[in-house]
Scaffold this active site. Structure first.
Site, PDB file in Angstrom:
ATOM      1  N   HIS A  56       2.989   6.382 -41.241  1.00 28.63           N
ATOM      2  CA  HIS A  56       3.965   7.391 -40.799  1.00 28.63           C
ATOM      3  C   HIS A  56       3.246   8.703 -40.533  1.00 28.63           C
ATOM      4  O   HIS A  56       3.026   9.511 -41.440  1.00 28.63           O
ATOM      5  CB  HIS A  56       5.041   7.587 -41.874  1.00 28.63           C
ATOM      6  CG  HIS A  56       6.218   8.396 -41.430  1.00 28.63           C
ATOM      7  ND1 HIS A  56       7.523   7.944 -41.513  1.00 28.63           N
ATOM      8  CD2 HIS A  56       6.308   9.636 -40.891  1.00 28.63           C
ATOM      9  CE1 HIS A  56       8.340   8.875 -41.052  1.00 28.63           C
ATOM     10  NE2 HIS A  56       7.616   9.922 -40.671  1.00 28.63           N
TER      11      HIS A  56
ATOM     12  N   HIS B   6       2.683  11.985 -37.352  1.00 28.04           N
ATOM     13  CA  HIS B   6       3.100  12.630 -36.102  1.00 28.04           C
ATOM     14  C   HIS B   6       1.887  13.412 -35.592  1.00 28.04           C
ATOM     15  O   HIS B   6       1.718  14.588 -35.921  1.00 28.04           O
ATOM     16  CB  HIS B   6       4.288  13.557 -36.341  1.00 28.04           C
ATOM     17  CG  HIS B   6       5.501  12.862 -36.868  1.00 28.04           C
ATOM     18  ND1 HIS B   6       6.376  12.188 -36.043  1.00 28.04           N
ATOM     19  CD2 HIS B   6       5.981  12.722 -38.131  1.00 28.04           C
ATOM     20  CE1 HIS B   6       7.357  11.673 -36.781  1.00 28.04           C
ATOM     21  NE2 HIS B   6       7.127  11.977 -38.048  1.00 28.04           N
TER      22      HIS B   6
ATOM     23  N   LYS C 201      11.293   3.545 -33.733  1.00 33.62           N
ATOM     24  CA  LYS C 201      11.695   4.346 -34.889  1.00 33.62           C
ATOM     25  C   LYS C 201      13.047   4.980 -34.543  1.00 33.62           C
ATOM     26  O   LYS C 201      13.223   5.527 -33.461  1.00 33.62           O
ATOM     27  CB  LYS C 201      10.648   5.434 -35.166  1.00 33.62           C
ATOM     28  CG  LYS C 201      10.873   6.204 -36.486  1.00 33.62           C
ATOM     29  CD  LYS C 201      11.645   7.493 -36.232  1.00 33.62           C
ATOM     30  CE  LYS C 201      11.682   8.398 -37.447  1.00 33.62           C
ATOM     31  NZ  LYS C 201      10.486   9.210 -37.590  1.00 33.62           N
TER      32      LYS C 201
ATOM     33  N   HIS D 171      14.216   5.879 -40.163  1.00 37.43           N
ATOM     34  CA  HIS D 171      14.254   7.112 -40.956  1.00 37.43           C
ATOM     35  C   HIS D 171      15.561   7.095 -41.722  1.00 37.43           C
ATOM     36  O   HIS D 171      16.640   7.082 -41.125  1.00 37.43           O
ATOM     37  CB  HIS D 171      14.186   8.321 -40.019  1.00 37.43           C
ATOM     38  CG  HIS D 171      14.658   9.604 -40.644  1.00 37.43           C
ATOM     39  ND1 HIS D 171      13.798  10.592 -41.052  1.00 37.43           N
ATOM     40  CD2 HIS D 171      15.909  10.048 -40.930  1.00 37.43           C
ATOM     41  CE1 HIS D 171      14.494  11.591 -41.566  1.00 37.43           C
ATOM     42  NE2 HIS D 171      15.784  11.291 -41.499  1.00 37.43           N
TER      43      HIS D 171
ATOM     44  N   HIS E 214      10.982   7.140 -45.827  1.00 36.64           N
ATOM     45  CA  HIS E 214      11.443   8.135 -46.811  1.00 36.64           C
ATOM     46  C   HIS E 214      12.185   7.473 -47.985  1.00 36.64           C
ATOM     47  O   HIS E 214      11.766   7.614 -49.118  1.00 36.64           O
ATOM     48  CB  HIS E 214      12.306   9.221 -46.171  1.00 36.64           C
ATOM     49  CG  HIS E 214      11.715   9.816 -44.944  1.00 36.64           C
ATOM     50  ND1 HIS E 214      10.507  10.484 -44.943  1.00 36.64           N
ATOM     51  CD2 HIS E 214      12.149   9.836 -43.653  1.00 36.64           C
ATOM     52  CE1 HIS E 214      10.223  10.885 -43.724  1.00 36.64           C
ATOM     53  NE2 HIS E 214      11.200  10.505 -42.918  1.00 36.64           N
TER      54      HIS E 214
ATOM     55  N   ASP F 130       3.644  10.984 -43.575  1.00 32.67           N
ATOM     56  CA  ASP F 130       4.356  11.976 -42.760  1.00 32.67           C
ATOM     57  C   ASP F 130       3.436  13.134 -42.386  1.00 32.67           C
ATOM     58  O   ASP F 130       3.879  14.278 -42.237  1.00 32.67           O
ATOM     59  CB  ASP F 130       5.612  12.503 -43.444  1.00 32.67           C
ATOM     60  CG  ASP F 130       6.715  12.888 -42.449  1.00 32.67           C
ATOM     61  OD1 ASP F 130       6.468  12.794 -41.228  1.00 32.67           O
ATOM     62  OD2 ASP F 130       7.801  13.293 -42.883  1.00 32.67           O
TER      63      ASP F 130
END
Length: 423
Positions: free
Chosen positions: A83, A85, A204, A245, A265, A337
């Site tokens: 995960h 970005h 996602k 998510h 999460h 994340d």
């Protein structure tokens, strides 16, 4: 036709290109399957893939092989972050981010990709970016134009109108294209197909509200069961896995019932949700480090009090859920994340995973063999074993005793090529 025939003759008569062979050695090697460390390993690589693993002095080095000695270090498989970005910068959060065009985020993604691989993460799943930037980064890396990890791109995250994956910061009179926004079973099916067409390799979607969005309750479910069922069915039909998510209890359970592959999460999963995940074989990907960073640096970086309040609401609960889920036997993978906190610091999460219940070897497995399994790419990554890519990192000391050594990776090899460190 004549030109085609001439080219065929030339190709038929051309000498075959010699395969590059590399012999990689080090002081020690961690077998992530067994958890054992052996000494004096030797790994033979041909054209980027491992062909043999043995012991120095026992396994023959092929004639003409290029030698790559990683010195007095312990080698283990390149790490996998499920995960990230890559086209996000946590120091430009909230309204600050709206000052920059899409091209800016693609450009900084190149730098973040380098930071990521130099931190030892040789494969990542990028679960949301604008302008199909993660596809562009993947292509540039594969062409050798920039340095970075193997990327499994999701392109745009799919979300409901006004939900966590939408853009709610601007006044109502601002209208702009939102390719990831879809409503209704038919709408989400069309969007899955479109993203697949544009290069997505995983889907996602946002099943619930989130911390860093505006105007969403962090735990509120945002897609109906019918919408989630349609989205997952469509993605699976196209051969793609699905990441949901989901912070909130009802959204987590609806996503599991829809058949998603990973819950991202999973902050407020209750006992029923944990049991559902265990029975379904659903993976949890839980970013249990970044609460520290968000609460320490978020206000300075531009996050609103709304965002910070939501983080305070779920941060500790998420860690407690992680502990309960692991104890109950839920399958857990490493998902940091990164992008919400700085790229290159991904490995900070290992310490939290151990603090909240995992043995060091299990935390390492979550970022190697377990992550590879969750990706459906266990034949390519996650192990130092024949057939896999020669993605290897070197650390000082024994990571099964101290996962902190993973925060200071000494050398990185991707496909048999040294990316970081000295021979």
């Amino acid at each position: 036709m004549r030109a085609t025939m001439m080219m065929a003759v030339l190709l038929a008569g051309a000498a075959p290109v010699a395969a590059e062979t590399v012999a990689i050695s080090a002081a020690r090697m961690l077998d992530v399957n067994s958890g054992r460390i052996s000494d004096r390993p030797l790994v033979i690589v041909v054209d980027g893939r491992i062909t043999a693993v043995g012991r120095q002095g026992e396994l023959a080095v092929p004639a003409g092989a290029r030698q790559l000695d990683l010195g007095n270090h312990t080698i283990l498989p390149g790490l996998i972050d499920m995960h990230v970005h890559l086209t996000s910068d946590p120091t430009l959060s909230g309204m600050q981010a709206l000052r920059y065009p899409g091209s800016f985020w693609t450009a900084i993604g190149a730098g973040m990709a380098r930071r990521t691989i130099e931190a030892g993460f040789t494969t990542v799943r990028n679960v949301g970016s604008v302008d199909y930037a993660d596809v562009g980064l993947k292509q540039a890396i594969e062409r050798g134009a920039i340095v970075g990890p193997r990327i499994v791109p999701a392109t745009y995250a799919i979300g409901a109108t006004g939900g966590h994956c939408d853009t709610n910061e601007l006044p109502a009179n601002f209208v702009f294209d939102r390719p990831g926004i879809a409503d209704g079973p038919d709408g989400v099916r069309r969007t899955v197909r479109e993203l697949h067409k544009r290069g997505a390799e995983v889907i996602k979607y946002c099943a619930t509200g989130g911390v860093l969005s505006v105007g969403t309750s962090v735990g509120a479910q945002q897609y109906t069961q019918a919408e989630m069922n349609a989205l997952v069915e469509e993605a699976h039909m196209l051969g793609m896995k699905v990441a949901a998510h989901a912070h909130g209890t009802s959204g987590i359970k609806a996503a599991i019932r829809a058949g998603v592959d990973t819950i991202e999460h999973a902050s407020l999963a209750d006992a029923e949700g944990i049991e559902l995940a265990k029975k379904a074989g659903t993976w949890f990907s839980m970013d249990i480090y970044n609460d520290d960073y968000i609460l320490a640096e978020g206000a300075k970086n531009g996050l609103s009090e709304e965002n910070l309040a939501k983080e305070r609401e779920v941060g500790l609960k998420q860690r407690q859920t992680f502990q309960a889920a692991w104890k109950a036997g839920v399958k857990i993978v490493f998902g940091s994340d990164a992008g919400v906190y700085p790229h290159g610091d991904n490995a900070l999460q290992f310490g939290k995973m151990v603090e909240w219940g995992m043995a060091p070897i299990d935390a390492i497995r979550a970022a190697t063999i377990r992550a590879a399994e969750a990706l459906g790419r266990e034949a390519d990554v996650g192990q130092i074993a024949p057939g896999r890519y020669a993605d290897i990192i070197a650390v000082a000391g024994d990571p099964t005793q101290d996962v902190g050594v993973l925060r200071a990776v000494q050398a990185v090899v991707k496909g048999g090529v040294l990316v970081k460190g000295a021979n």
